[in-house]
Design a protein around this motif. Structure first.
Motif, short mmCIF file in Angstrom:
data_model
loop_
_atom_site.label_atom_id
_atom_site.label_comp_id
_atom_site.label_asym_id
_atom_site.label_seq_id
_atom_site.Cartn_x
_atom_site.Cartn_y
_atom_site.Cartn_z
N SER A 20 0.83 -1.21 0.00
CA SER A 20 0.00 0.00 0.00
C SER A 20 0.86 1.26 0.00
O SER A 20 0.60 2.21 -0.75
CB SER A 20 -0.93 -0.01 1.22
N PHE A 21 1.90 1.26 0.83
CA PHE A 21 2.75 2.44 0.90
C PHE A 21 3.60 2.61 -0.35
O PHE A 21 3.94 3.74 -0.72
CB PHE A 21 3.63 2.41 2.15
N GLU A 22 3.97 1.51 -1.00
CA GLU A 22 4.67 1.64 -2.28
C GLU A 22 3.78 2.34 -3.31
O GLU A 22 4.24 3.22 -4.05
CB GLU A 22 5.08 0.25 -2.78
N GLU A 23 2.51 1.97 -3.32
CA GLU A 23 1.57 2.63 -4.23
C GLU A 23 1.36 4.08 -3.83
O GLU A 23 1.26 4.97 -4.67
CB GLU A 23 0.24 1.88 -4.22
N GLN A 24 1.31 4.34 -2.50
CA GLN A 24 1.13 5.71 -2.03
C GLN A 24 2.33 6.57 -2.42
O GLN A 24 2.16 7.74 -2.80
CB GLN A 24 0.94 5.73 -0.52
N VAL A 25 3.54 6.02 -2.30
CA VAL A 25 4.73 6.78 -2.68
C VAL A 25 4.69 7.13 -4.16
O VAL A 25 4.99 8.27 -4.56
CB VAL A 25 6.01 5.99 -2.33
N ARG A 26 4.32 6.15 -4.99
CA ARG A 26 4.25 6.43 -6.43
C ARG A 26 3.22 7.52 -6.72
O ARG A 26 3.48 8.45 -7.50
CB ARG A 26 3.89 5.14 -7.19
N ALA A 27 2.06 7.43 -6.09
CA ALA A 27 1.02 8.44 -6.31
C ALA A 27 1.45 9.80 -5.77
O ALA A 27 1.20 10.85 -6.40
CB ALA A 27 -0.29 7.99 -5.65
N ALA A 28 2.10 9.81 -4.60
CA ALA A 28 2.53 11.07 -4.01
C ALA A 28 3.60 11.74 -4.86
O ALA A 28 3.65 12.98 -4.96
CB ALA A 28 3.05 10.84 -2.59
N GLN A 29 4.47 10.95 -5.48
CA GLN A 29 5.48 11.52 -6.37
C GLN A 29 4.83 12.20 -7.58
O GLN A 29 5.21 13.31 -7.98
CB GLN A 29 6.44 10.42 -6.82
N VAL A 30 3.84 11.51 -8.15
CA VAL A 30 3.12 12.10 -9.30
C VAL A 30 2.41 13.37 -8.88
O VAL A 30 2.45 14.40 -9.58
CB VAL A 30 2.13 11.08 -9.89
N ALA A 31 1.77 13.32 -7.69
CA ALA A 31 1.04 14.49 -7.21
C ALA A 31 1.98 15.66 -6.96
O ALA A 31 1.67 16.82 -7.30
CB ALA A 31 0.28 14.14 -5.94
N PHE A 32 3.14 15.36 -6.36
CA PHE A 32 4.07 16.43 -6.07
C PHE A 32 4.58 17.09 -7.36
O PHE A 32 4.67 18.33 -7.44
CB PHE A 32 5.25 15.89 -5.27
N ARG A 33 4.91 16.29 -8.35
CA ARG A 33 5.38 16.86 -9.62
C ARG A 33 4.29 17.73 -10.25
O ARG A 33 4.58 18.80 -10.79
CB ARG A 33 5.77 15.73 -10.58
N GLY A 34 3.04 17.23 -10.14
CA GLY A 34 1.95 18.01 -10.71
C GLY A 34 1.74 19.34 -10.01
O GLY A 34 1.57 20.38 -10.66
N VAL A 35 1.76 19.30 -8.69
CA VAL A 35 1.59 20.54 -7.92
C VAL A 35 2.74 21.49 -8.19
O VAL A 35 2.56 22.71 -8.31
CB VAL A 35 1.48 20.23 -6.41
N ARG A 36 3.94 20.96 -8.33
CA ARG A 36 5.10 21.80 -8.62
C ARG A 36 4.93 22.52 -9.96
O ARG A 36 5.19 23.73 -10.08
CB ARG A 36 6.35 20.92 -8.64
N GLU A 37 4.51 21.77 -10.98
CA GLU A 37 4.32 22.38 -12.29
C GLU A 37 3.19 23.42 -12.27
O GLU A 37 3.30 24.50 -12.88
CB GLU A 37 4.02 21.30 -13.33
N GLU A 38 2.12 23.09 -11.54
CA GLU A 38 1.01 24.05 -11.45
C GLU A 38 1.42 25.30 -10.70
O GLU A 38 0.99 26.42 -11.04
CB GLU A 38 -0.18 23.39 -10.76
#
Length: 471
Positions: free
Chosen positions: A362-380
């Motif tokens: 579960s946490f491996e999936e959360q880390v992957r999702a959190a990385q995508v979210a962070f990159r998205g928020v950074r670009e926005e």
């Protein structure tokens, strides 16, 4: 220009965050090496090995009860006094000096079988103590595993917290640059400053936890932690819980110790009953006595066979039998409890392992999702669609996910070795550790015949004991 600076800072923050790792120098220490050191330098194992040697000596002493006892006695005596007869009124002094020496031999011929059964009780106690030693060995190795993995948990957390401070400082600089050109308000800068202070406090707490984990490691392993390498593989454990329970009920040291205790208690009943039977013994003696005054001397010997037995003991013998039966019943009940406890512990350990494995996924999936979210928020945020707080929140979620993943991985490894311990396989032999072999029967074989110091076996035993005293 400012936009380019802002994008560079945000990209650097993302790169630093995503690449958080704990790297160890070349001279790293593996889990197997830590377990080896813990096994070799464990005072608890040394203590219980000495306890086992003491139990071995009980067998020797029980055997000695079947052998004759040869002893000697001697002394010098001076007797003096005065005497008066009825025909005289004066006193006459007298004195005499004598010396004597004697040698005696005693042998119990029959004691209702109690002496021989006492040997069997002592042997069962030895086997029970050996099993207890294995149980202690498992606890020593499990403590070392836990200490090793807690160091990893704490060290990884320190690295994450330290990297988090670097990321937030970059975010703070970016917020200040944007504030100077009017893109954000003073509030955004204050939020970044508050988050930096929070990160520094968390970093200090992580450092404290690492120090505490280091002290636990020192106590469990016997030396300070070096640069520990995370285990590369998992120990082999049965795939099914039922298989593990069946294996544990055959070989777990706690169960083996309880079984031998039951056997010893059953023999104890027969010993208590044997106390009602007569005791037959034989003795022989020879004495020399000599007077220094008249040089007179006497020499003589005795041979005797005697028997004795109880007629009435106030109910003490019957009480002892009933007490032995109660102790046997208690040990049987304890065996029942131990077997159920072992099965429960195996089931609980597998449940903890399954939970840890699911949590890791579960946490491996959360880390992957959190990385995508962070990159998205950074670009926005680079486009002005997100605030500094949004970037900090996304960064914090990614940090928490990574910390949770590390913690879950540590819990999974500890749970795997816990399973081994509940089965009875958390031993140096089962783990194939590079440690000096310990044969629990070696000392027993040396003392089971009750050798004396003047014999060849006794001299060899003395050398062994001197070597043990130097360790």
């Amino acid at each position: 220009m400012l936009s380019r600076i802002r994008n560079t800072l945000l990209a650097g923050a993302a790169t630093a965050l995503v690449s958080v790792t704990w790297t160890a120098p070349a001279w790293a220490e593996t889990l197997a090496e830590a377990l080896t050191h813990a096994y070799i330098h464990s005072g608890l194992l040394d203590q219980n090995r000495a306890t086992l040697r003491a139990a071995d000596e009980d067998v020797a002493q029980a055997l000695a009860e079947l052998r004759p006892v040869l002893s000697w006695a001697g002394g010098v005596q001076r007797s003096y006094g005065i005497s008066r007869t009825a025909l005289t009124t004066s006193y006459t002094g007298n004195a005499s000096d004598t010396a004597n020496i004697s040698i005696s031999l005693q042998q119990v011929l029959y004691a209702g079988g109690r002496n021989r059964m006492a040997i069997e009780v002592a042997k069962e106690a030895v086997l029970s103590t050996r099993a207890t030693l294995v149980s202690v060995e498992q606890q020593v190795l499990y403590n070392a595993v836990s200490a090793f993995m807690e160091i990893r948990r704490s060290a990884e957390t320190v690295a994450l917290r330290q990297n988090n401070i670097r990321v937030i400082r970059q975010e703070l600089r970016a917020a200040r640059d944007r504030f100077e050109v009017g893109e954000v308000t003073r509030t955004d800068v204050a939020l970044a400053e508050a988050r930096l202070a929070e990160a520094e406090a968390a970093f200090a707490a992580a450092q404290g936890n690492l120090i505490i984990a280091g002290e636990a490691y020192l106590a469990a392993v016997g030396k300070k932690p070096g640069n520990l390498v995370s285990p590369q593989g998992s120990p082999r454990i049965p795939a099914r819980v039922e298989e593990a329970k069946a294996l544990a009920l055959r070989q777990h040291p706690d169960l083996i110790a309880a079984q031998h205790t039951v056997t010893a208690r059953e023999i104890g009943i027969e010993i208590a009953k044997g106390a009602r039977k007569p005791t037959v013994s034989a003795s022989a003696g020879y004495e020399i006595s000599e007077s220094f005054d008249d040089r007179a001397s006497t020499r003589g010997g005795t041979l005797r066979i005697g028997a004795s037995g109880p007629i009435y003991s106030g109910g003490a013998l019957d009480s002892a039998v009933r007490q032995s039966v109660a102790q046997r019943d208690a040990s049987r009940a304890n065996l029942h409890v131990v077997s159920h406890t072992i099965e429960q512990n195996v089931g609980n350990a597998y449940a903890q392992l399954r939970v840890a494995q699911a949590t890791v996924e579960s946490f491996e999936e959360q880390v992957r999702a959190a990385q995508v979210a962070f990159r998205g928020v950074r670009e926005e945020a680079a486009l002005g669609a997100r605030t500094t707080l949004d970037v900090l929140d996304a960064e914090q979620e990614l940090l928490d996910a990574r910390a949770s993943l590390i913690s879950a991985q540590v819990d999974e490894t500890i749970a795997e070795y816990l399973v081994l311990g509940t089965i009875g396989l958390l031993t140096a032999e089962a783990l194939r550790l590079d440690v000096p072999s310990f044969d629990p029967a070696a000392y027993y074989n040396m003392v089971k015949t009750a050798p004396v110091s003047r014999s060849k076996q006794g001299r060899e035993l003395d050398r062994v004991l001197r070597a043990l005293g130097k360790d």
